[in-house]
Design a protein around this motif. Structure first.
Motif, short mmCIF file in Angstrom:
data_model
loop_
_atom_site.label_atom_id
_atom_site.label_comp_id
_atom_site.label_asym_id
_atom_site.label_seq_id
_atom_site.Cartn_x
_atom_site.Cartn_y
_atom_site.Cartn_z
N UNK A 1 0.84 -1.19 0.00
CA UNK A 1 0.00 0.00 0.00
C UNK A 1 0.88 1.25 0.00
N UNK A 2 1.97 1.22 0.77
CA UNK A 2 2.90 2.34 0.82
C UNK A 2 3.49 2.60 -0.56
N UNK A 3 3.86 1.51 -1.23
CA UNK A 3 4.40 1.61 -2.58
C UNK A 3 3.42 2.26 -3.52
N UNK A 4 2.17 1.86 -3.40
CA UNK A 4 1.15 2.40 -4.29
C UNK A 4 0.90 3.88 -4.00
N UNK B 1 0.77 6.66 -6.66
CA UNK B 1 -0.41 7.50 -6.88
C UNK B 1 -0.01 8.96 -6.96
N UNK B 2 0.93 9.35 -6.07
CA UNK B 2 1.34 10.75 -6.01
C UNK B 2 2.06 11.17 -7.29
N UNK B 3 2.82 10.24 -7.89
CA UNK B 3 3.66 10.64 -9.01
C UNK B 3 3.06 10.31 -10.38
N UNK B 4 2.12 9.34 -10.42
CA UNK B 4 1.65 8.89 -11.73
C UNK B 4 0.57 9.81 -12.28
N UNK B 5 0.50 9.92 -13.60
CA UNK B 5 -0.56 10.73 -14.19
C UNK B 5 -1.94 10.08 -14.00
N UNK B 6 -1.99 8.73 -13.91
CA UNK B 6 -3.28 8.06 -13.73
C UNK B 6 -3.46 7.68 -12.27
N UNK B 7 -3.36 8.69 -11.39
CA UNK B 7 -3.40 8.41 -9.96
C UNK B 7 -4.63 7.65 -9.51
N UNK C 1 -5.69 -0.70 -4.15
CA UNK C 1 -6.71 -1.22 -3.24
C UNK C 1 -7.02 -2.68 -3.57
N UNK C 2 -7.10 -2.97 -4.90
CA UNK C 2 -7.38 -4.34 -5.32
C UNK C 2 -6.26 -5.28 -4.86
#
Lengths: 729, 85
Positions: A333-336, A340-346, A354-355
Motif C-alpha cells: 500500500x505504501x508503494x502504491x 499515486x502521487x507521481x503517476x498521471x493516472x493516480x 486497493x485491489x
C-alpha cells in the motif's frame, strides 16, 4: 502403450495404504472416483524399467454392493464401468489375522484375474507367534505370496520382483480352480449366466469368471442397491433365490459357508496351532482404554487435546499469518501511495492498489489462515488413525451419536466443527462410508464455530443486560452458553431429520473393527498432513481467493470521494476543526456501494427478522468470514474497520442507535434474532469452497446452503415475531 | 452349567465368556455381512467388552476384535455345547 495398472486391494487395517506409500514413494495423487466421494489414490511404480500405475482400492471385507466403496472394489477387480481391467491385483493380506483376510481373497481369486498376494504385517504376526506358512498359502491359493512389512520395507523388493514377473507372464499368476462349488451352486450360477448384464458378460471371458460373477450377483446384489447398471437381471435373480428358498436351501449360507469351509479346513496348515487368541499387547492397553470409566476419561482427554489445539494452539500461528499479510499489505500500500502521487493516472493506480492490497493479498491471507487448523487437525487425526485409537473412539461414541443417526466416527469432525467447519469437513474423510460423510458434512456448518464468537460477543455485550431481569444471575454468560447448547442440539436434530429424509441409510450393519495398536508411522502422518494442506490450498484456495476479490469489489464500488457523500457544511467544519473524515466518508460510501445496495434490496426480506439494511450490509461482509460482520458494522457506522467485538465505541453506537420514532433500533430481541440467524445461516464462503470439493460438486453444497438459509430465516422469524407477540423488545 | 453360561444368542454372552456359533438369523445384507465377516456356524466367538452405555459389544472372532451392536449380536445363535476349536 499406456502404463499397465495394478490395483492394491484387501481388508481395511491390513496396512494397505502404508504398502501403497512404500511402493509408490511420493508420487501418489489423490482425487475422487468419478461420481462418488470415495478417495482415489494413484501412484507410480517402476520395476525393471517398466513404469506402471498403482491404484489404492478402498479397503473392503467382501465384494458386496451396499456402498460405493465396496462397489468400487469389484468394479476395479474386473474392470467395469470407468475402470480399465487391471493388469494385476495385489491382494494385501493381514498376516496376524490371515484367516479373515482369506474370504475376500477367495472372492477375488474366483474372478480369475492375475493376482499376487502380499502377506503384510509379518512382523506383528511373528511377534505374536502366529506367522502364517507362506509356502502353504501360496500352494493352496495357487498364486505367489510374499511376506512384507510395509513400514520397514521388509519384503518390498521381493514383492516388486514378483509384480514384475507377474506382468511379464500374467498366465503364471492367474489362479486356477482354488475350490469346487457344489453342484447345486453351479446349477444356480449357470442359470443366471445367460442373463448377466451386457457389461458383465463382456468381461466374463472365462467361463469360471462368468460363474463367479453370477454367484456374486446372487449373493451380493440386493433389491435396494443403487447400481448404476439399469440392466441387473432382478427378476431372474429373484426367481433363482425363490427357487432355492422353496427347496429349503440357504444360498447365503451355502456360498459364504463354502468359502469359509475351505479356509477353516486349512487353518492348521496355514497358521501355527496354539497361538494366542488375541493380540497380547493390544488386550492389555484395551483393558484401560476401553474401560467404561478410564476409557471415557482417556477419550475426553484426547478429544480435549485435539480441541484445544484447534481452538488455542492454532491462534499464535493464525495471528502470525494475519500479521505477515497485514505487513505485506502495508508495504505494498505504501508503494502504491508513492505511485499515486507521481503517476498521471493516480485514480486508476489507487484502485489497483486497493485491489492488490485488500482484494488479492487479503484473499491469499484468508486462504493461508486456515492452514494451522487444517495441519493440526490432520496431524492428530493421522496419529489417532495410525495408532489404532480412532476406531476405539468411534466405538465409545457410537451409542450416543446413533441417537442422531450418525456413526461414532462422526465425533471427531463434529467436535472440530466448534473450532472451524473447514478442517472439520475435511476430517470427514476418516469416515469409511460415503453416506455417513455426506450427512456429517451437511450438519457440520451448524456447529458453533469460533468465527461466530465475535458476533455473539458484540451482540450480547452491546445489547444484553448485565443481569437477567429480576434476578442476580449474570445474563451474558448464560446467553453465550445457551447459544452453544442450542447449536449442539440443532446440529444433532438436523442429522436425525436429514438422515431420515435426504440420505436414508442402507440396511447393513455398521461394523467397527478395532485394529491392534501400532506406533504411528511418522512418514504416513507427515504425508497425510501435507496432502490435506496441499489439497485445501489447491482445490479450495482458488475459490476462496476469487470470493474475497468479489466481496472486496461489492464493498468498495462504486467509489466516492468524501465530497460526493458528505454534506458540504460537514466538510467545511472538519477543515476548520482538523477532524479526520476518512471513517465517516467510508461509512457514507458503503451505503452507496454495491453491498450497501444489496443491503437495501434485501431489507424487506430481513425486516421481519428485526434487521435493517445496515445489518444487511454486515451480512454481505460476513460471507468472507462471520467475524467480518463486526468490522463491516464498524465501517457502516463510520468507525472504520479497526473495531472488534469488545470495542466500546461500536457497542455504544449500537446501543445508541434510534429509529425515526425515537425507539432503540437494536434491542435484546434483535440481538437474539441476529445471533440465531448467525447460528444457522450458511455464511462462510471458505466452508462452501471446501464443501463443494469434499461432497463432489455444487449440488450437495447447494442443498446445504439452501436448507440452512431456510432454517436460519425461519428460526429468526420465529424468535423475533414470537418475541414481539410475547411483548419483548 | 452349560458351556457359554446358558446364553442363547451372542448379545446374552457374558463378558469373558466364549461360545460357538450355531446359526445366524435375519436375512439380506445384515445376515450376509455377519457371515462374510466369518461369523459362520462353528466359529468361536469370545465377548471381551462393551462400550459405555452398554452398546456396542466387543467380540473376538478369528483373532480380530469386532464391535457389534446388541441388535446385530442378537441375530447370532450360539451352540449349547463347545465345538472343537
Amino acid at each position: 502403450m499406456t502404463a499397465p495398472r495394478i490395483a492394491l486391494i484387501g481388508n481395511p487395517n491390513a496396512g494397505k495404504s502404508t504398502l501403497f506409500n512404500a511402493l509408490t514413494g511420493g508420487t501418489a495423487r489423490t482425487g475422487n472416483y468419478a461420481g462418488t466421494t470415495v478417495d482415489r489414490h494413484v501412484g507410480q511404480l517402476t520395476i525393471d524399467g517398466t513404469a506402471m500405475e498403482v491404484l489404492d482400492v478402498p479397503g473392503t471385507w467382501s465384494l458386496a454392493a451396499r456402498s460405493p466403496e465396496e462397489r468400487i472394489a469389484i468394479d476395479i477387480a474386473v474392470g467395469l464401468g470407468q475402470h480399465e481391467p487391471p493388469a494385476l491385483l495385489v491382494v494385501v493380506l493381514d498376516a496376524p489375522r490371515v484367516m479373515r483376510s482369506l474370504y475376500v481373497t477367495l472372492q477375488l481369486l474366483d474372478l480369475k484375474v492375475p493376482v499376487v498376494c502380499a502377506l503384510n504385517l509379518a512382523d506383528e504376526a511373528r511377534q505374536d507367534g502366529v506367522m502364517p506358512d507362506v509356502d502353504a498359502l501360496a500352494h493352496a491359493l495357487g498364486v505367489p505370496v510374499i511376506a512384507t512389512v510395509a513400514r520397514t520395507g521388509e519384503g518390498l523388493q521381493a514383492l516388486r520382483d514378483a509384480i514384475g514377473k507377474a506382468l511379464r507372464d500374467p498366465a503364471s499368476v492367474t489362479p486356477g480352480a482354488v475350490h469346487d462349488w457344489t453342484p447345486a451352486l453351479v446349477a444356480d450360477a449357470d442359470a443366471l449366466v445367460p442373463h448377466l448384464p451386457a457389461r458383465l458378460r463382456a468381461v466374463a471371458t472365462d467361463p469360471a469368471r462368468a460363474r463367479a460373477l453370477a454367484l456374486w450377483m446372487l449373493l451380493s446384489v440386493d433389491d435396494d442397491d443403487a447400481l448404476p447398471d439399469a440392466d441387473v437381471p432382478t427378476a431372474e435373480i429373484a426367481r433363482i433365490r425363490a427357487a432355492a428358498k422353496a427347496a429349503r436351501r440357504d444360498l447365503q449360507g451355502e456360498i459364504i459357508g463354502h468359502r469359509y469351509a475351505w479356509i477353516d479346513a486349512r487353518a492348521n496348515q496355514f497358521v501355527p496351532v496354539g497361538g494366542p487368541r488375541g493380540a497380547p499387547l493390544a488386550d492389555k492397553i484395551d483393558r484401560v482404554l476401553l474401560h467404561p470409566l478410564w476409557g471415557s476419561l482417556a477419550f475426553l482427554a484426547v478429544m480435549g487435546l485435539v480441541f484445544t489445539s484447534l481452538f488455542s494452539w492454532s491462534d499464535p500461528l493464525i495471528g502470525l499469518i494475519e500479521a505477515l499479510f497485514a505487513r505485506i499489505g502495508g508495504l505494498v500500500a505504501g508503494g502504491f501511495e508513492v505511485a499515486v502521487a507521481s503517476a498521471p493516472l493516480g485514480g486508476v493506480t489507487a484502485i489497483l492498489g486497493d485491489l492488490v492490497v485488500n482484494g488479492i493479498i487479503g484473499g491469499v491471507g484468508s486462504v493461508l489462515v486456515f492452514i494451522p487448523q487444517i495441519g493440526l487437525l490432520f496431524f492428530f487425526l493421522a496419529l489417532l488413525e495410525d495408532s489404532g485409537y480412532l476406531a476405539r473412539a468411534a466405538q465409545l461414541m457410537d451409542r450416543i451419536l446413533r441417537l442422531a443417526g450418525l456413526p461414532g466416527r462422526a465425533f471427531v469432525p463434529l467436535i472440530s466443527g466448534y473450532a472451524c467447519a473447514v478442517p472439520a469437513i475435511m476430517a470427514t474423510r476418516t469416515m469409511p462410508r460415503a453416506r455417513d460423510r455426506l450427512l456429517t458434512m451437511a450438519v457440520l456448518p451448524l456447529t458453533s464455530c469460533s468465527a461466530r464468537l465475535p458476533v455473539y460477543g458484540l451482540m450480547i455485550g452491546a445489547l444484553y443486560p448485565a443481569l437477567i431481569p429480576g434476578t442476580s444471575i449474570p445474563a451474558r454468560p448464560v446467553a453465550l452458553f445457551g447459544m452453544y447448547v442450542m447449536s449442539t442440539f440443532v446440529t444433532l436434530l438436523a442429522a436425525l431429520v436429514l438422515g431420515r429424509l435426504v440420505v436414508p441409510d442402507v440396511a447393513a450393519p455398521d461394523l467397527i473393527e478395532l485394529p491392534p495398536y501400532r506406533l504411528p508411522h511418522w512418514q504416513t502422518v507427515g504425508r497425510m498432513v501435507y496432502a490435506r494442506v496441499a489439497d485445501f490450498v489447491r482445490e479450495a484456495g482458488g475459490t476462496i481467493l476469487k470470493a474475497t476479490v468479489v466481496l472486496w469489489f461489492l464493498l468498495s464500488f462504486p467509489r466516492y470521494t468524501p465530497e460526493q457523500v458528505l454534506p458540504p457544511d460537514v466538510i467545511a467544519q472538519a477543515q476548520v476543526d482538523g477532524t479526520d473524515l476518512t471513517s465517516a466518508a467510508r461509512g457514507a460510501a458503503i451505503e452507496r456501494s454495491f453491498a450497501g445496495r444489496i443491503g437495501h434490496v434485501v431489507e424487506p426480506a430481513i425486516r421481519p427478522l428485526g434487521f435493517d439494511w445496515r445489518i444487511g450490509v454486515g451480512l454481505v461482509g460476513a460471507f468472507a468470514a462471520r467475524e467480518v460482520f463486526v468490522s463491516t458494522m464498524g465501517v457502516v457506522y463510520g468507525l472504520g474497520d479497526d473495531v472488534d467485538d469488545s470495542s466500546a465505541t461500536l457497542r455504544d453506537r449500537l446501543r445508541g442507535e434510534r429509529t425515526s420514532d425515537g425507539q432503540p433500533r437494536y434491542t435484546p430481541l434483535v440481538a437474539t434474532s441476529l445471533m440465531v440467524f448467525f447460528a444457522f445461516a450458511f455464511q462462510c464462503l471458505s466452508t462452501l469452497a471446501v464443501l463443494r470439493r469434499e461432497a463432489g460438486g455444487w449440488r450437495w453444497a447447494g442443498f446445504i446452503v439452501a436448507y440452512m438459509t431456510v432454517l436460519a430465516w425461519t428460526a429468526s422469524f420465529a424468535v423475533y415475531q414470537g418475541g414481539l407477540l410475547l411483548g419483548f423488545k | 452349567m452349560t458351556f457359554n453360561g446358558g446364553a442363547v444368542t451372542l448379545d446374552q454372552l457374558e463378558n469373558g465368556k466364549a461360545g460357538n456359533i450355531a446359526s445366524v438369523a435375519g436375512e439380506g445384507p445384515f445376515r450376509r455381512r455377519l457371515l462374510e465377516l466369518g461369523l459362520v456356524p462353528g466359529t468361536l466367538v469370545e465377548r471381551i467388552g462393551q462400550a459405555p452405555f452398554g452398546d456396542p459389544l466387543t467380540f473376538r472372532v478369528r483373532r480380530a476384535v469386532l464391535c457389534l451392536r446388541r441388535a446385530e449380536a442378537a441375530l447370532v445363535q450360539l451352540a449349547t455345547a463347545p465345538a472343537a476349536v
